[in-house]
Motif scaffolding. Structure first.
Motif, PDB file in Angstrom:
ATOM      1  N   THR A  48      32.424  44.131  33.312  1.00 37.45           N
ATOM      2  CA  THR A  48      33.117  43.275  32.347  1.00 37.45           C
ATOM      3  C   THR A  48      32.289  43.002  31.097  1.00 37.45           C
ATOM      4  OG1 THR A  48      32.310  41.291  33.489  1.00 37.45           O
ATOM      5  CG2 THR A  48      34.472  42.157  34.156  1.00 37.45           C
ATOM      6  N   GLY A  49      31.164  43.700  30.943  1.00 43.46           N
ATOM      7  CA  GLY A  49      30.409  43.611  29.699  1.00 43.46           C
ATOM      8  C   GLY A  49      29.243  42.648  29.718  1.00 43.46           C
ATOM      9  N   ASN A  50      28.671  42.469  28.516  1.00 45.64           N
ATOM     10  CA  ASN A  50      27.459  41.663  28.335  1.00 45.64           C
ATOM     11  C   ASN A  50      26.293  42.207  29.158  1.00 45.64           C
ATOM     12  OD1 ASN A  50      28.526  39.892  26.418  1.00 45.64           O
ATOM     13  ND2 ASN A  50      29.290  38.495  27.982  1.00 45.64           N
ATOM     14  N   LEU A  91      31.590  50.616  23.241  1.00 48.61           N
ATOM     15  CA  LEU A  91      32.520  50.175  24.264  1.00 48.61           C
ATOM     16  C   LEU A  91      33.741  49.532  23.630  1.00 48.61           C
ATOM     17  CD1 LEU A  91      29.905  48.468  26.617  1.00 48.61           C
ATOM     18  CD2 LEU A  91      30.913  50.738  26.923  1.00 48.61           C
ATOM     19  N   ASP A  92      34.912  49.731  24.273  1.00 47.86           N
ATOM     20  CA  ASP A  92      36.131  49.050  23.857  1.00 47.86           C
ATOM     21  C   ASP A  92      36.149  47.641  24.454  1.00 47.86           C
ATOM     22  OD1 ASP A  92      37.086  51.320  22.502  1.00 47.86           O
ATOM     23  OD2 ASP A  92      37.884  52.141  24.370  1.00 47.86           O
ATOM     24  N   ASP A  93      37.023  46.777  23.909  1.00 51.44           N
ATOM     25  CA  ASP A  93      37.077  45.417  24.437  1.00 51.44           C
ATOM     26  C   ASP A  93      38.054  45.283  25.595  1.00 51.44           C
ATOM     27  OD1 ASP A  93      39.414  45.641  23.021  1.00 51.44           O
ATOM     28  OD2 ASP A  93      39.282  43.674  22.080  1.00 51.44           O
ATOM     29  N   LYS A  94      38.804  46.343  25.895  1.00 49.23           N
ATOM     30  CA  LYS A  94      39.666  46.342  27.083  1.00 49.23           C
ATOM     31  C   LYS A  94      39.903  47.781  27.534  1.00 49.23           C
ATOM     32  CE  LYS A  94      43.985  45.907  24.408  1.00 49.23           C
ATOM     33  NZ  LYS A  94      43.361  45.760  23.076  1.00 49.23           N
ATOM     34  N   LYS A  95      40.293  47.912  28.807  1.00 48.66           N
ATOM     35  CA  LYS A  95      40.483  49.243  29.381  1.00 48.66           C
ATOM     36  C   LYS A  95      41.461  49.134  30.541  1.00 48.66           C
ATOM     37  CE  LYS A  95      37.197  52.488  29.679  1.00 48.66           C
ATOM     38  NZ  LYS A  95      35.956  53.223  30.103  1.00 48.66           N
ATOM     39  N   ILE A 106      40.864  45.733  32.518  1.00 50.80           N
ATOM     40  CA  ILE A 106      39.514  45.173  32.454  1.00 50.80           C
ATOM     41  C   ILE A 106      39.312  44.553  31.070  1.00 50.80           C
ATOM     42  CG2 ILE A 106      37.059  45.635  32.836  1.00 50.80           C
ATOM     43  CD1 ILE A 106      38.103  48.466  33.900  1.00 50.80           C
ATOM     44  N   ILE A 107      38.875  43.301  31.039  1.00 48.37           N
ATOM     45  CA  ILE A 107      38.542  42.645  29.769  1.00 48.37           C
ATOM     46  C   ILE A 107      37.249  41.856  29.933  1.00 48.37           C
ATOM     47  CG2 ILE A 107      40.948  42.467  28.992  1.00 48.37           C
ATOM     48  CD1 ILE A 107      40.843  39.486  29.765  1.00 48.37           C
ATOM     49  N   ASP A 131      48.664  45.565  37.335  1.00 48.93           N
ATOM     50  CA  ASP A 131      48.855  44.778  38.556  1.00 48.93           C
ATOM     51  C   ASP A 131      47.707  43.803  38.770  1.00 48.93           C
ATOM     52  OD1 ASP A 131      51.170  46.428  39.475  1.00 48.93           O
ATOM     53  OD2 ASP A 131      49.624  47.982  39.622  1.00 48.93           O
ATOM     54  N   VAL A 132      46.512  44.246  38.378  1.00 47.56           N
ATOM     55  CA  VAL A 132      45.286  43.476  38.598  1.00 47.56           C
ATOM     56  C   VAL A 132      44.545  43.380  37.273  1.00 47.56           C
ATOM     57  CG1 VAL A 132      43.088  43.371  39.836  1.00 47.56           C
ATOM     58  CG2 VAL A 132      45.123  44.303  40.979  1.00 47.56           C
ATOM     59  N   LEU A 133      44.067  42.178  36.934  1.00 47.61           N
ATOM     60  CA  LEU A 133      43.259  42.000  35.731  1.00 47.61           C
ATOM     61  C   LEU A 133      41.868  41.542  36.143  1.00 47.61           C
ATOM     62  CD1 LEU A 133      43.249  42.062  32.609  1.00 47.61           C
ATOM     63  CD2 LEU A 133      43.813  39.628  32.661  1.00 47.61           C
ATOM     64  N   VAL A 134      40.863  42.341  35.776  1.00 43.07           N
ATOM     65  CA  VAL A 134      39.463  41.991  36.026  1.00 43.07           C
ATOM     66  C   VAL A 134      38.910  41.362  34.753  1.00 43.07           C
ATOM     67  CG1 VAL A 134      37.179  42.848  36.663  1.00 43.07           C
ATOM     68  CG2 VAL A 134      39.229  43.900  37.654  1.00 43.07           C
ATOM     69  N   CYS A 135      38.355  40.171  34.890  1.00 40.13           N
ATOM     70  CA  CYS A 135      37.949  39.394  33.717  1.00 40.13           C
ATOM     71  C   CYS A 135      36.505  38.905  33.855  1.00 40.13           C
ATOM     72  CB  CYS A 135      38.885  38.195  33.559  1.00 40.13           C
ATOM     73  SG  CYS A 135      38.509  37.122  32.152  1.00 40.13           S
ATOM     74  N   GLY A 136      35.760  38.989  32.761  1.00 43.07           N
ATOM     75  CA  GLY A 136      34.380  38.522  32.733  1.00 43.07           C
ATOM     76  C   GLY A 136      34.291  37.011  32.703  1.00 43.07           C
ATOM     77  N   TRP A 137      34.397  36.438  33.843  1.00 39.83           N
ATOM     78  CA  TRP A 137      34.412  34.969  33.984  1.00 39.83           C
ATOM     79  C   TRP A 137      34.170  34.672  35.444  1.00 39.83           C
ATOM     80  CZ3 TRP A 137      34.855  30.373  31.397  1.00 39.83           C
ATOM     81  CH2 TRP A 137      35.339  29.272  32.084  1.00 39.83           C
TER      82      TRP A 137
END
Length: 203
Positions: A48-50, A91-95, A106-107, A131-137
């Motif tokens: 999810t980045g960072n 990198l893109d900000d979503k995928k 993915i965001i 269906d599924v959202l993976v989030c950096g949180w």
């Protein structure tokens, strides 16, 4: 726990992690986690980045034997790093990727206002048609079912602090995906011990 999951041969194994913040906020991934992350045991990595460090990105590539199965988006600090260092992976900000019968978005999470808000995330999930959202949180639950979809929050693999969470336990998630079934193993380091919880769902 990871070894037993691998031994079960339950479909594709996917490592979810993010918010390394190496080396700006912490020095390394906890040793307890490093021992568990063995190369060539997982088929995919979702990040999810960072990450901030090109060396850490290469480490993710080594886990799955190459870059095509590393699905990484940019966190807010990765954008800064990319501007300062052109050699950083762009990198893109979503995928969106397909695993089994699941479309997975993915965001990084910094796009969401208010930060971590499920109603705002539901709008993003519907717009991305996943269906599924993976989030950096990092939410306490790790995995949440809401408004007809699933939301997965792997948290920080290093336990790095953030403006919204000055103190957090290191965590990551392992997915086992087979067809229309998904099992989520949430790993969290608490007082030096690895705590594991399991959540299953089907499409």
């Amino acid at each position: 726990q990871i070894e037993s999951t691998m031994a079960s041969n339950f479909g594709e194994l996917v490592l979810l992690l993010g918010d390394h913040h190496l080396p700006s906020r912490t020095t390394s991934i906890p040793e307890q986690f490093q021992r568990m992350l063995v190369p060539h045991k997982m088929q995919h990595v979702i990040c999810t980045g960072n990450i901030e460090s090109p060396q850490e990105y290469e480490r993710l590539r080594e886990l799955v034997g190459g870059g095509s199965n590393v699905h990484c988006v940019a966190g807010e600090y990765d954008f800064v790093q990319q501007q300062q260092h052109q050699q950083h992976q762009q990198l893109d900000d979503k995928k969106v990727i397909q695993l089994g019968q699941f479309r997975i978005g993915i965001i990084g999470g910094h796009q969401v206002v208010p930060w971590g808000d499920l109603s705002a995330l539901a709008m993003i999930r519907r717009k991305m048609n996943v269906d599924v959202l993976v989030c950096g949180w990092r939410r306490k639950e790790g995995v949440v079912e809401h408004d007809g979809g699933y939301y997965i929050f792997p948290g920080s693999i290093t336990g790095a602090y953030s403006s919204h969470s000055p103190s957090t336990n290191p965590s990551f998630i392992l997915l086992a995906v087979q067809g229309s079934n998904m099992v989520c193993y949430v790993y969290e380091l608490k007082d030096g011990e690895v705590d594991v919880s399991k959540i299953e769902f089907a499409k």
